[in-house]
Enzyme design. Structure first.
Site, short mmCIF file in Angstrom:
data_model
loop_
_atom_site.label_atom_id
_atom_site.label_comp_id
_atom_site.label_asym_id
_atom_site.label_seq_id
_atom_site.Cartn_x
_atom_site.Cartn_y
_atom_site.Cartn_z
N HIS A 1 33.93 42.90 58.64
CA HIS A 1 33.14 41.84 59.26
C HIS A 1 33.56 41.70 60.70
O HIS A 1 34.75 41.63 60.99
CB HIS A 1 33.31 40.54 58.48
CG HIS A 1 32.78 40.64 57.09
ND1 HIS A 1 33.58 40.91 56.01
CD2 HIS A 1 31.51 40.59 56.64
CE1 HIS A 1 32.82 41.00 54.93
NE2 HIS A 1 31.56 40.82 55.28
N HIS B 1 28.08 42.17 59.11
CA HIS B 1 28.62 42.81 57.90
C HIS B 1 28.30 44.28 58.03
O HIS B 1 27.17 44.62 58.38
CB HIS B 1 27.94 42.34 56.62
CG HIS B 1 27.81 40.88 56.45
ND1 HIS B 1 28.51 40.18 55.51
CD2 HIS B 1 27.04 39.97 57.08
CE1 HIS B 1 28.17 38.91 55.55
NE2 HIS B 1 27.27 38.74 56.49
N LYS C 1 18.67 43.42 59.72
CA LYS C 1 19.64 44.45 59.35
C LYS C 1 19.11 45.85 59.60
O LYS C 1 17.92 46.04 59.83
CB LYS C 1 20.03 44.30 57.88
CG LYS C 1 18.87 44.43 56.93
CD LYS C 1 19.32 44.41 55.49
CE LYS C 1 18.14 44.52 54.54
NZ LYS C 1 18.51 44.79 53.18
N ARG D 1 30.46 42.36 40.04
CA ARG D 1 29.16 41.74 39.82
C ARG D 1 28.70 42.09 38.42
O ARG D 1 28.83 43.23 37.99
CB ARG D 1 28.14 42.23 40.84
CG ARG D 1 28.51 41.76 42.24
CD ARG D 1 27.50 42.17 43.26
NE ARG D 1 28.12 42.15 44.57
CZ ARG D 1 27.64 42.75 45.64
NH1 ARG D 1 26.51 43.40 45.55
NH2 ARG D 1 28.26 42.68 46.78
N GLN E 1 34.08 48.09 48.19
CA GLN E 1 33.27 48.28 49.40
C GLN E 1 34.17 48.68 50.55
O GLN E 1 35.29 48.19 50.67
CB GLN E 1 32.58 46.96 49.77
CG GLN E 1 31.57 46.50 48.74
CD GLN E 1 30.96 45.16 49.15
OE1 GLN E 1 31.67 44.22 49.47
NE2 GLN E 1 29.65 45.09 49.12
N CYS F 1 33.02 38.74 52.16
CA CYS F 1 32.75 37.95 53.37
C CYS F 1 33.39 36.57 53.39
O CYS F 1 33.97 36.20 54.41
CB CYS F 1 31.25 37.82 53.62
SG CYS F 1 30.21 38.93 52.71
N ASP G 1 34.33 47.59 53.40
CA ASP G 1 33.75 46.44 54.05
C ASP G 1 34.42 46.12 55.38
O ASP G 1 35.59 46.43 55.57
CB ASP G 1 33.92 45.23 53.10
CG ASP G 1 32.76 44.28 53.20
OD1 ASP G 1 31.90 44.49 54.06
OD2 ASP G 1 32.72 43.31 52.41
ZN LIG Z 1 29.89 40.79 54.14
#
Ligand SMILES: [Zn+2]
Ligand SMILES: [Zn+2]
Length: 648
Positions: A386, A516, A470, A364, A382, A335, A384
């Site tokens: 945005h 997200h 969410k 992580r 991910q 992000c 991912d």
């Molecule tokens: Zn994010």
């Protein structure tokens, strides 16, 4: 009289000191026989606890999670009783219910429990259970409690931390344990019990403390339930993604490379690539733009985003460069990078929404004990994206993301799922950032979008992140296990922290809202779940090899090669097994690899220009003889059943 409100909203009046079991009986005797635990005004109580005030009562049966929890926790008392009988002098500590059972942590000191003892423990637990002993909660003073446990340092520590006047013991049969409650009425309903395993566990989870023995068990109200549960466990073992990943040559781990860092082998990498291409195609149609960002970022970036505060201390150490003062961190989230992409130029409301997508690898730190196959790793990718939009666009964007997630699930055979909507804690609104008005807008956007799409939803108050509400997709796999897959989150925090703006129709600068979203979650975890869900029999469009050509002997090598070329023209992924092995052996190996179609070629086939098809897992069904074109049509037809074109 006191007023008792039941979950259906009905209110009944009772004389004070009525028990939950009395209330159950007033509903019906049959229902009361199934009631095993209760909660009053949100607090777990015993079914025999007298009720003295008005309030809301929930009665639980085995079919409720709370009922199972009480059942399993109660069994842990009986198991503790048996352990103390069989190993005199041991020190009992804690015995909570967990998913699918319970455990009890015990200091066996110089004694040892082994698998050979399990059967004896189980038999004795059932013997005691048959005595139908009631679980009775009894208040004690701190002094009394400390006196009973004067030889047990663990219980003493627990009691010391409790407030006098709040301490209770639970008695059943001849056994007493320190316990705050949450039991079934009596031991009689425990009809099946199994000690599952033993493992080491530090007292209070702290490795500086003494290592205790954790005895895992489970129990059921019927023998049949236990048998089914054990069969399910066997099947889960057979489908374990770590085992299948090895057999199908998809991924591996190397101690040299490091724990929790998966290595994708050629077949696994190709599988990932197909999943990525699949999602990229759909995302392109949905108006996403691909971006690429580095694997590391300056520490400042993550301080700005707030990730440093969240992941910093427990994370990997910073990377320092020879230049003074430079400090980089492995990227824990994509992000912040995407916010900086948004910030590259000014935007007008007419430009929005911007949808940036990236298969971004993040890192992580997870403790080595927490690592598990592909589901808990230290580096993962991910799927991912945005979305930066105006508050007015939130509703529409949310619906579009749901469409995309549903498309992904449909194409991959996940049919059983619920949408968990996480909203603010209604009583505690000050702990969330962003205006009340925006929150309301976002929460309504999620609720409406889920309703509009006909999703099966559960609403959880207080489960929202501090920065926004969410929606999580909770998927049930083929074995009935629940996994959290796709997630969609609204975020008011990062636009603030990164000072993201757009010019509105009023010519003023405004904050965009950020969404997200990741339909797969991570490639690693998704593939693990998909492996266990399908047992490696992926949808045909995704299979590493869709067909394998098995020649009856070396004589047909040239024909086999010709078949392969024709299949390639039809974009069917195939291999030839030309080994000097019997056809039986070749079939067995292809079955192991779960290749959907085995194409057998010999004299007959060569003469007629055909192939003999045998399907995976359909032994004895007889092979069918078809031309290559006919086979291609079969493959195409089957793929079109699961893989549709994404439309917006
Ligand atoms: Zn994010
Ligand atoms: Zn208890």
């Amino acid at each position: 009289m006191i007023k008792i409100t039941l979950p259906d909203g009905s209110v009944r009046e009772f004389a004070p000191n009525v028990t939950p079991m009395d209330v159950a009986k007033s509903i019906s005797e049959g229902f009361a026989r199934n009631v095993i635990s209760a909660s009053f005004n949100g607090t777990t109580i015993e079914t025999a606890t007298p009720l003295t005030t008005d309030g809301s009562l929930i009665l639980y049966t085995w079919n409720d999670d709370e009922g199972k929890k009480a059942f399993w926790h109660s069994t842990s008392h009986v198991m503790a009783q048996v352990l103390e009988e069989m190993y005199p002098g041991i020190k009992l500590t804690l015995g909570p219910a967990i998913a699918n059972g319970f455990y009890y942590d015990v200091d066996f000191e110089d004694q040892k429990i082994t698998e050979a003892d399990f059967k004896k423990i189980e038999d004795r637990v059932l013997e005691i259970s048959r005595g139908k002993h009631e679980f009775k909660l009894r208040p004690v003073t701190k002094a009394e409690a400390l006196e009973l446990y004067k030889d047990n340092v663990y219980k003493t520590e627990l009691i010391t931390n409790l407030e006098d006047g709040t301490i209770t013991f639970c008695d059943h049969d001849t056994f007493t344990d320190l316990c705050r409650g949450g039991h079934i009425p009596n031991t009689g309903i425990i009809k099946a019990m199994k000690v599952m395993s033993v493992a080491g566990a530090y007292w209070r989870g702290d490795e500086k403390n003494k290592q205790l023995t954790r005895v895992y068990g489970t129990s059921f109200p019927k023998q049949k339930d236990l048998t089914e549960y054990l069969a399910l466990l066997e099947e889960a073992k057979r489908r374990d993604h770590r085992k299948l990943g090895k057999e199908l040559e998809l991924f591996a781990f190397s101690q040299k490379v490091g724990q929790g860092l998966p290595l994708w082998l050629p077949k696994g990498a190709a599988l990932r690539d197909r999943l990525e291409q699949f999602l990229k195609r759909a995302q392109k149609k949905a108006g996403y733009e691909q971006v690429v960002t580095p694997h590391i970022g300056q520490k400042e970036l993550y301080v700005t985003s707030g990730h440093y505060a969240k992941y910093g201390a427990d994370s990997f150490q910073p990377i320092n460069t020879p230049a003074e003062g430079e400090e980089f961190l492995l990227k824990p989230m994509n992000c912040p990078h995407h916010c900086e992409i948004y910030n590259v130029r000014p935007w007008s409301y007419k430009d929005l929404p911007k949808r940036y997508a990236e298969f971004g690898t993040v890192y992580r730190y997870e403790q080595s004990g927490e690592l598990h196959g592909l589901t808990r790793v230290r580096g993962f990718t991910q799927d991912d994206a945005h979305i930066f939009c105006t508050p007015e666009q939130l509703d529409e964007e949310f619906k579009k993301v749901i469409d995309l997630v549903l498309y992904v699930f449909g194409s991959l055979g996940f049919e059983n799922f619920t949408a968990q909507i996480s909203l603010r804690d209604q009583e505690n609104r000050e702990k969330y950032i962003g205006t009340d008005e925006n929150w309301e807008k976002a929460e309504n956007a999620i609720i409406n979008a889920a309703k509009d799409k006909g999703l099966n939803t559960v609403v959880e108050y207080g489960e929202a992140a501090f920065y926004g509400p969410k929606l999580d997709f909770m998927v049930k796999d083929a074995l009935g296990r629940q996994w959290q897959l796709g997630t969609i989150q609204v975020d008011y925090n990062l636009p603030e922290r990164f000072d993201l703006t757009y010019k509105g129709s009023d010519n003023e600068l405004h904050r965009p809202v950020m969404i997200h979203r990741a339909p797969f979650g991570s490639m690693e975890r998704f593939i693990a779940i998909l492996l266990e869900h399908t047992a490696g029999n992926f949808p045909l469009w995704l299979m590493p090899e869709q067909a394998i050509i098995l020649s009856l002997s070396e004589k047909y090598e040239i024909y086999a090669k010709k078949v392969l070329d024709l299949l390639e023209n039809h974009e069917i992924r195939a291999l030839i097994d030309n080994r000097n092995e019997t056809i039986g052996k070749k079939i067995r190996d292809a079955e192991m690899q779960k290749t959907p179609f085995m194409l057998i070629v010999g004299e007959e086939e060569e003469k007629n220009g055909t192939i003999s098809i045998r399907r995976h897992g359909q032994e004895g069904k007889g092979n069918i003889s078809v031309t290559i074109d006919e086979f291609a049509a079969i493959v195409k037809e089957e793929i079109s059943k699961t893989l549709k074109v994404f439309t917006v």
